[in-house]
Design a protein around this motif. Structure first.
Motif, PDB file in Angstrom:
ATOM      1  N   ASN A   1       0.852  -1.195   0.000  1.00 13.06           N
ATOM      2  CA  ASN A   1       0.000   0.000   0.000  1.00 13.06           C
ATOM      3  C   ASN A   1       0.884   1.241   0.000  1.00 13.06           C
ATOM      4  N   LYS A   2       0.289   2.403   0.034  1.00 11.25           N
ATOM      5  CA  LYS A   2       1.033   3.660  -0.088  1.00 11.25           C
ATOM      6  C   LYS A   2       1.956   3.930   1.102  1.00 11.25           C
ATOM      7  N   ASN A   3       1.792   3.180   2.160  1.00  4.89           N
ATOM      8  CA  ASN A   3       2.594   3.400   3.358  1.00  4.89           C
ATOM      9  C   ASN A   3       3.779   2.446   3.495  1.00  4.89           C
ATOM     10  N   ASN A   4       3.974   1.561   2.509  1.00  2.00           N
ATOM     11  CA  ASN A   4       5.099   0.645   2.613  1.00  2.00           C
ATOM     12  C   ASN A   4       5.846   0.526   1.286  1.00  2.00           C
ATOM     13  N   LYS A   5       6.716  -0.474   1.169  1.00  2.00           N
ATOM     14  CA  LYS A   5       7.600  -0.594   0.014  1.00  2.00           C
ATOM     15  C   LYS A   5       7.665  -2.033  -0.490  1.00  2.00           C
ATOM     16  N   VAL A   6       8.074  -2.146  -1.752  1.00  2.00           N
ATOM     17  CA  VAL A   6       8.262  -3.456  -2.377  1.00  2.00           C
ATOM     18  C   VAL A   6       9.676  -3.505  -2.952  1.00  2.00           C
ATOM     19  N   LEU A   7      10.381  -4.607  -2.707  1.00  2.00           N
ATOM     20  CA  LEU A   7      11.782  -4.750  -3.103  1.00  2.00           C
ATOM     21  C   LEU A   7      11.938  -5.813  -4.182  1.00  2.00           C
ATOM     22  N   MET A   8      12.742  -5.478  -5.199  1.00  2.00           N
ATOM     23  CA  MET A   8      12.995  -6.418  -6.299  1.00  2.00           C
ATOM     24  C   MET A   8      14.358  -6.147  -6.905  1.00  2.00           C
ATOM     25  N   ALA A   9      14.830  -7.045  -7.773  1.00  2.00           N
ATOM     26  CA  ALA A   9      16.094  -6.857  -8.470  1.00  2.00           C
ATOM     27  C   ALA A   9      15.968  -5.743  -9.493  1.00  2.00           C
TER      28      ALA A   9
ATOM     29  N   LEU B   1      15.926 -16.286   3.355  1.00  2.00           N
ATOM     30  CA  LEU B   1      14.571 -16.306   3.915  1.00  2.00           C
ATOM     31  C   LEU B   1      14.594 -16.383   5.440  1.00  2.00           C
ATOM     32  N   ASP B   2      15.616 -17.032   5.994  1.00  6.49           N
ATOM     33  CA  ASP B   2      15.750 -17.120   7.444  1.00  6.49           C
ATOM     34  C   ASP B   2      15.908 -15.744   8.087  1.00  6.49           C
ATOM     35  N   LYS B   3      16.378 -14.769   7.311  1.00 11.44           N
ATOM     36  CA  LYS B   3      16.669 -13.430   7.848  1.00 11.44           C
ATOM     37  C   LYS B   3      15.540 -12.432   7.591  1.00 11.44           C
ATOM     38  N   ILE B   4      14.461 -12.902   6.982  1.00 11.20           N
ATOM     39  CA  ILE B   4      13.343 -12.022   6.650  1.00 11.20           C
ATOM     40  C   ILE B   4      12.245 -12.146   7.698  1.00 11.20           C
ATOM     41  N   ASP B   5      11.712 -11.021   8.116  1.00 10.15           N
ATOM     42  CA  ASP B   5      10.661 -10.999   9.129  1.00 10.15           C
ATOM     43  C   ASP B   5       9.423 -11.744   8.637  1.00 10.15           C
ATOM     44  N   SER B   6       8.752 -12.402   9.536  1.00 11.94           N
ATOM     45  CA  SER B   6       7.597 -13.223   9.169  1.00 11.94           C
ATOM     46  C   SER B   6       6.415 -12.405   8.672  1.00 11.94           C
ATOM     47  N   ASP B   7       6.444 -11.086   8.867  1.00 10.06           N
ATOM     48  CA  ASP B   7       5.353 -10.239   8.382  1.00 10.06           C
ATOM     49  C   ASP B   7       5.646  -9.684   6.993  1.00 10.06           C
TER      50      ASP B   7
ATOM     51  N   GLN C   1      17.359  -4.496   5.347  1.00  6.41           N
ATOM     52  CA  GLN C   1      17.701  -4.074   6.705  1.00  6.41           C
ATOM     53  C   GLN C   1      17.686  -2.557   6.855  1.00  6.41           C
ATOM     54  N   GLN C   2      17.868  -1.838   5.746  1.00  5.91           N
ATOM     55  CA  GLN C   2      17.869  -0.375   5.788  1.00  5.91           C
ATOM     56  C   GLN C   2      16.462   0.214   5.685  1.00  5.91           C
ATOM     57  N   ASN C   3      15.479  -0.629   5.365  1.00  6.42           N
ATOM     58  CA  ASN C   3      14.099  -0.159   5.205  1.00  6.42           C
ATOM     59  C   ASN C   3      13.171  -1.051   6.023  1.00  6.42           C
ATOM     60  N   SER C   4      12.631  -0.503   7.098  1.00  4.84           N
ATOM     61  CA  SER C   4      11.812  -1.293   8.006  1.00  4.84           C
ATOM     62  C   SER C   4      10.384  -1.496   7.510  1.00  4.84           C
ATOM     63  N   ASP C   5      10.054  -0.829   6.398  1.00  2.00           N
ATOM     64  CA  ASP C   5       8.665  -0.855   5.919  1.00  2.00           C
ATOM     65  C   ASP C   5       8.497  -1.602   4.602  1.00  2.00           C
TER      66      ASP C   5
END
Length: 371
Positions: free
Chosen positions: A105-113, A179-185, A149-153
């Motif tokens: 949503n507008k309040n968060n971010k999506v990460l990709m290559a 995947l072990d280092k990624i938050d479950s949310d 790790q630099q983006n909590s959202d």
């Protein structure tokens, strides 16, 4: 009329040029055109599938079984999961849409290559989210982790394994370590559209959906019948995930989202594994010819675990010009200039198609060098 603001700067996805367009624009006879741009299986689909679809063609007036019971049961058996862990879509890209609309949503971010399947960004931008891309074209998990790790959202992370449009693929173990280092949310979407090819070429690349859903309830695995199974025109894909995630994604699915004949094709395709394996075997035998060809002419290629190969030019050649000259010869490839790369992506065709591509490409390439 005013429309949603998120659509203002949203780019339209450009598919590979269809044969009909090349006929109209370049005056090439349709029988002389070979399409090596969209990673379709040039060997078609299984005869079993063709016969089954033809037998059921009179059922076009009927809606499909919206529970998709038989297809889900077969996929569940194939992957050693439960049918409740599966959602079916009109191509796996429809499941991508479900995933991002469920989390972004507008309040968060999506990460990709930096360079990956364009629909990730298009679907994500529809939600108003912010797009983050890694610095490197190919997947680099350290870059992914640093940005995460630099983006909590960050709400969604995309991993394309193997990666389209480049062809590289990460090892399974390093993916699981990530995947072990990624938050479950945080939802991680693992796109396995070309996994059949990667698994055949190198077992270390194979990602098993059952392993994912057992350990990572935040991961959505995608698969498709469009590539190895030769059913691109039927639009049938699937997602495999934890049952709770599937329940949420189902809220975004329209009823009857694939056709009666698409459903039949997917069901029967799973009965002819020999056809799929024969296609994949031939694919990599032909790919070796492309690698040798690249070495012969002195340009680079990316080691591919898919049914296509990316050819890179660093000696003054222009991928756009090469693509255009090939089009005039009736050969459709994918120019990667739009991704900021001086490269073309070539689907591995039949032996005959590949010979023709190499013959025409060599003429163009060497002519440009002389010029």
């Amino acid at each position: 009329m005013k429309y949603n603001e998120v659509l203002d700067n949203l780019k339209i996805y450009e598919a590979g040029k269809p044969i009909e367009l090349v006929v109209r624009e370049y005056g090439v006879d349709e029988k002389d055109i070979i399409k090596l741009a969209s990673n379709e299986n040039p060997r078609g689909c299984s005869k079993l599938v063709q016969d089954a679809v033809c037998k059921d063609v009179s059922k076009m007036n009927l809606y499909p079984d919206d529970s998709m019971y038989e297809l889900k049961e077969k996929l569940a058996k194939r992957f050693d999961v439960q049918s409740q862990n599966i959602i079916v879509g009109a191509g796996s890209d429809q499941i991508i849409s479900f995933g991002v609309h469920a989390k972004a949503n507008k309040n968060n971010k999506v990460l990709m290559a930096k360079t990956t399947f364009a629909m990730y960004e298009i679907y994500a931008r529809q939600t108003g989210t912010t797009i983050l891309k890694t610095p490197s074209h190919q997947h680099n998990l350290q870059e992914f982790l640093d940005m995460y790790q630099q983006n909590s959202d960050i709400a969604v992370v995309f991993l394309c394994l193997p990666n389209n449009p480049l062809g590289e693929c990460l090892d399974r173990d390093e993916v699981y370590e990530f995947l072990d280092k990624i938050d479950s949310d945080t939802m991680v979407i693992v796109d396995g559209a070309y996994q059949e090819y990667a698994k055949y070429k190198d077992e270390k690349k194979a990602i098993e959906p059952k392993d994912i859903i057992k350990k990572y309830p935040n991961v959505l695995y995608l698969g498709t019948f469009s590539k190895a199974y030769g059913l691109g025109g039927m639009r049938c894909g699937y997602g495999v995930a934890d049952e709770e995630m599937i329940k949420v994604l189902m809220k975004l699915r329209a009823p009857f989202n694939i056709t009666t004949l698409s459903l039949k094709a997917g069901i029967v395709a799973l009965d002819d594994e020999k056809f799929v394996q024969d296609c994949i075997k031939e694919n990599f035998e032909e790919m070796k010819k492309y690698e040798e060809f690249a070495r012969e002419l002195g340009f680079d290629f990316i080691q591919s675990y898919t049914n296509f190969i990316t050819l890179e030019f660093k000696n003054g050649k222009n991928s756009g010009e090469i693509s255009e000259k090939l089009l005039k010869k009736g050969i459709i490839v994918r120019n990667l200039g739009a991704y900021g790369m001086n490269a073309i992506r070539v689907t591995i065709g039949t032996a005959e198609q590949n010979v023709r591509f190499m013959r025409e490409f060599k003429k163009i390439y060497l002519s440009d060098m002389e010029g």
